[in-house]
Write an enzyme that holds these catalytic residues in place. Structure first.
Site, mmCIF file in Angstrom:
data_model
loop_
_atom_site.group_PDB
_atom_site.id
_atom_site.type_symbol
_atom_site.label_atom_id
_atom_site.label_comp_id
_atom_site.label_asym_id
_atom_site.label_seq_id
_atom_site.Cartn_x
_atom_site.Cartn_y
_atom_site.Cartn_z
ATOM 1 N N CYS A 110 -12.403 -6.752 99.938
ATOM 2 C CA CYS A 110 -13.354 -5.710 100.370
ATOM 3 C C CYS A 110 -12.589 -4.853 101.379
ATOM 4 C CB CYS A 110 -14.574 -6.335 101.036
ATOM 5 S SG CYS A 110 -15.267 -7.720 100.112
ATOM 6 N N ALA A 111 -11.767 -3.936 100.888
ATOM 7 C CA ALA A 111 -10.671 -3.436 101.728
ATOM 8 C C ALA A 111 -10.884 -2.099 102.423
ATOM 9 C CB ALA A 111 -9.396 -3.370 100.895
ATOM 10 N N ALA A 112 -11.743 -1.217 101.888
ATOM 11 C CA ALA A 112 -11.841 0.122 102.491
ATOM 12 C C ALA A 112 -12.489 0.036 103.867
ATOM 13 C CB ALA A 112 -12.656 1.040 101.589
ATOM 14 N N PRO A 113 -12.042 0.827 104.838
ATOM 15 C CA PRO A 113 -11.010 1.877 104.752
ATOM 16 C C PRO A 113 -9.568 1.400 104.915
ATOM 17 C CG PRO A 113 -12.033 1.910 106.909
ATOM 18 C CD PRO A 113 -12.736 0.831 106.139
ATOM 19 N N GLY A 115 -8.376 -1.250 107.323
ATOM 20 C CA GLY A 115 -7.968 -1.880 108.587
ATOM 21 C C GLY A 115 -7.282 -3.222 108.342
ATOM 22 N N LYS A 116 -7.976 -4.106 107.602
ATOM 23 C CA LYS A 116 -7.398 -5.435 107.374
ATOM 24 C C LYS A 116 -6.172 -5.336 106.468
ATOM 25 C CE LYS A 116 -11.115 -7.529 109.243
ATOM 26 N NZ LYS A 116 -11.873 -6.280 109.446
ATOM 27 N N ASP A 161 -14.962 -4.693 90.698
ATOM 28 C CA ASP A 161 -15.979 -5.608 91.184
ATOM 29 C C ASP A 161 -15.330 -7.002 91.251
ATOM 30 O OD1 ASP A 161 -19.199 -5.788 91.306
ATOM 31 O OD2 ASP A 161 -18.326 -7.653 90.531
ATOM 32 N N ASP A 178 -13.609 -9.643 103.696
ATOM 33 C CA ASP A 178 -14.240 -9.027 104.864
ATOM 34 C C ASP A 178 -15.552 -8.470 104.319
ATOM 35 O OD1 ASP A 178 -14.649 -7.976 107.366
ATOM 36 O OD2 ASP A 178 -13.358 -6.230 107.059
ATOM 37 N N CYS A 231 -18.892 -8.593 110.239
ATOM 38 C CA CYS A 231 -19.170 -8.042 111.568
ATOM 39 C C CYS A 231 -20.657 -8.173 111.843
ATOM 40 C CB CYS A 231 -18.665 -6.607 111.691
ATOM 41 S SG CYS A 231 -19.373 -5.505 110.487
HETATM 42 N N1 SAM Z 1 -11.924 -4.661 105.339
HETATM 43 C C1 SAM Z 1 -12.273 -3.303 105.715
HETATM 44 C C2 SAM Z 1 -11.420 -2.889 106.905
HETATM 45 O O1 SAM Z 1 -11.013 -3.771 107.681
HETATM 46 O O2 SAM Z 1 -11.142 -1.691 107.045
HETATM 47 C C3 SAM Z 1 -13.758 -3.170 105.987
HETATM 48 C C4 SAM Z 1 -14.594 -3.686 104.854
HETATM 49 S S1 SAM Z 1 -16.322 -3.494 105.004
HETATM 50 C C5 SAM Z 1 -16.744 -4.660 106.186
HETATM 51 C C6 SAM Z 1 -16.898 -4.188 103.524
HETATM 52 C C7 SAM Z 1 -16.465 -3.490 102.251
HETATM 53 O O3 SAM Z 1 -17.050 -4.189 101.134
HETATM 54 C C8 SAM Z 1 -16.943 -2.049 102.152
HETATM 55 O O4 SAM Z 1 -15.845 -1.193 101.945
HETATM 56 C C9 SAM Z 1 -17.870 -2.058 100.933
HETATM 57 O O5 SAM Z 1 -17.779 -0.888 100.183
HETATM 58 C C10 SAM Z 1 -17.379 -3.244 100.145
HETATM 59 N N2 SAM Z 1 -18.405 -3.810 99.226
HETATM 60 C C11 SAM Z 1 -19.709 -3.430 99.105
HETATM 61 N N3 SAM Z 1 -20.303 -4.166 98.145
HETATM 62 C C12 SAM Z 1 -19.385 -5.001 97.646
HETATM 63 C C13 SAM Z 1 -19.391 -5.994 96.625
HETATM 64 N N4 SAM Z 1 -20.495 -6.249 95.931
HETATM 65 N N5 SAM Z 1 -18.251 -6.634 96.365
HETATM 66 C C14 SAM Z 1 -17.140 -6.392 97.079
HETATM 67 N N6 SAM Z 1 -17.068 -5.482 98.058
HETATM 68 C C15 SAM Z 1 -18.168 -4.790 98.345
#
Ligand code: SAM
Length: 448
Positions: A110-113, A115-116, A161, A178, A231
């Site tokens: 779950c990478a966007a934007p 950071g991790k 997905d 994340d 978070c």
């Molecule tokens: N890891 C990112 C960073 O450190 O910049 C922040 C991630 S944010 C907490 C969670 C991410 O999960 C979002 O980008 C969101 O779009 C994505 N997400 C939403 N639904 C999801 C799903 N069903 N499966 C996987 N990722 C999902």
């Protein structure tokens, strides 16, 4: 105002202190921290006034004020990433549970934007490959831009997905989830999130978190490491998810070594960051090892990617540092991928929606390379490419995609740099200089 139902739901959690929690949310205090890119920069180079080091990350530093990052050319050069301090604790989870010198395949699910992902990239070796995935299509461009700025060649960006990874059974050594969550940990930074919070949303998030974990766990190797973080403060999204994970799957909770003065709270499972205890926002992280699973599966042979002919390879090689690269052509763009990752990248390209891989070098037209922006910012760019230093004002004009005033001695494609860090390309013609900074990245604000 904190949501009414939040406080009672946190009573009894390790480290929760109702009064201190309310006070810290009312204080209006804003903490700013950045994490430097060790391939381009070091903490000692940070010119903003430092508020001290982030104790759990060797690359993290607090700033005493929040400068305008938009008007700092080094931000655009990928010298650092603006990241909340608590979440840099991922570094402890990885460095204490994984031999980071080994060649690893790591998935940031779950990478966007980014950071991790940018952090993970700084921790793994060049022999390791990071798959940085974001399922939401509209969030992929920012992830890709941040990966490009970071400059590394061992990252693949995908848009899938979690269940679409099913053909990669036992493939990853490390998976970081994340998870999308109810976001209560960021209330101080994003007060709008307060209105969106509800106990019902916490429940919906926890169901989604279970689905994500169940879908992706088969792709983790036996003895592989799973890092789960959110978070959110809610136990339904944290400890309860971890307990469910340990009950349903054969995984073992890993304990991490925590220094007392970090004020991180150890929960029965996982670690909690409370803003009334640490210099950072709300965060939860737990680390697991998969105990059962099959052994490594060899990669199946995949269809060959379109590669370059000898002449095209020679044209591109002049621009690049390393000679152990392979090239993949997609549409008109050529991507440079380290030889050691070529099989894996080709494999991933067949199975997933790969949005970016290695370093985009550019397109070949009339036997010449039109260099991509990514190449300018990458660690692969040859040192022999001519570069023009810009002062701060000119660097900002360049980043606004305006005309820049300089008199280069030579014609043709050249880099522009600020304090030795590449910002992008210019093409010097006999009567003008064309600014090739990508339109979609340009600074739109006029002034700080
Ligand atoms: N890891 C990112 C960073 O450190 O910049 C922040 C991630 S944010 C907490 C969670 C991410 O999960 C979002 O980008 C969101 O779009 C994505 N997400 C939403 N639904 C999801 C799903 N069903 N499966 C996987 N990722 C999902």
């Amino acid at each position: 105002m904190l949501p009414e139902e939040l406080l009672p739901s946190l009573e009894g959690l390790e480290g929760f202190d109702r009064d201190a929690f309310i006070k810290v949310h009312a204080s209006g205090e804003k903490i700013t921290s950045i994490r430097v890119n060790p391939q381009k920069f070091s903490i000692e180079d940070v010119e903003f006034s430092s508020g001290g080091k982030v104790p759990w990350s060797r690359y993290g530093v607090y700033l005493s004020d929040r400068p305008s990052f938009t008007f700092d050319p080094l931000f655009h050069a990928g010298c650092y990433y603006v990241q909340e301090a608590s979440s840099m604790f991922l570094e402890q989870a990885l460095s204490q549970s994984v031999d980071l010198l080994r060649p690893l395949k790591v998935l940031d699910l779950c990478a966007a934007p980014g950071g991790k992902s940018t952090h993970i990239q700084s921790l793994i070796s060049k022999e390791s490959l990071l798959v940085s995935n974001e399922v939401i299509r509209s969030r992929v461009p920012v992830l890709k831009d941040n990966i490009i700025k970071w400059g590394a060649e061992n990252v693949v960006v995908t848009q899938n997905d979690p269940k679409e990874f099913s053909s990669l059974k036992n493939y990853f050594d490390v998976i970081v989830i994340d998870a999308p969550c109810s976001g209560s940990g960021l209330f101080r930074r994003d007060p709008d999130a307060i209105n969106e919070w509800s106990l019902n949303n916490v429940m919906l998030c926890s169901l989604r978190q279970q689905r994500i974990i169940a879908d992706i766990l088969p792709t983790l190797k036996k003895e592989g490491i799973l890092v789960y973080c959110t978070c959110s403060y809610s136990k339904e999204e944290n400890e309860n998810i971890c307990r469910w994970l340990m009950d349903e799957f054969k995984v073992q909770d890993l304990k991490l070594k925590i220094e007392n003065n970090w004020n991180v709270v150890e929960s029965p499972v996982g670690y909690r960051f409370w803003p009334h205890r640490v210099k950072g926002e709300g965060f939860f992280l737990a680390c697991f090892q998969k105990i059962i699973g099959d052994d490594d599966m060899p990669l199946k042979k995949v269809k060959n990617q379109v590669q370059l002919n000898k002449k095209e390879q020679a044209i591109i090689s002049n621009w690049l540092k390393s000679d152990s690269l392979r090239f993949i052509k997609r549409e008109n763009n050529v991507y440079a991928v380290p030889e050691r990752h070529f099989m894996d990248v080709s494999h991933l390209m067949q199975l997933l929606q790969v949005k970016y891989a290695g370093v985009e070098a550019g397109g070949i037209m009339h036997d010449k390379l039109i260099p991509a922006h990514a190449l300018a910012l990458s660690n692969l760019l040859s040192d022999s490419i001519s570069a023009n230093p810009l002062d701060r004002d000119n660097a900002i004009e360049y980043l606004k995609k305006k005309e820049i005033h300089m008199k280069p001695e030579m014609k043709g494609w050249q880099l522009v740099q600020y304090e030795g860090h590449a910002l992008g390309w210019i093409n010097v013609l006999s009567n003008r200089i064309n600014n090739y900074y990508p339109k979609e990245l340009r600074i739109l604000k006029e002034n700080v």
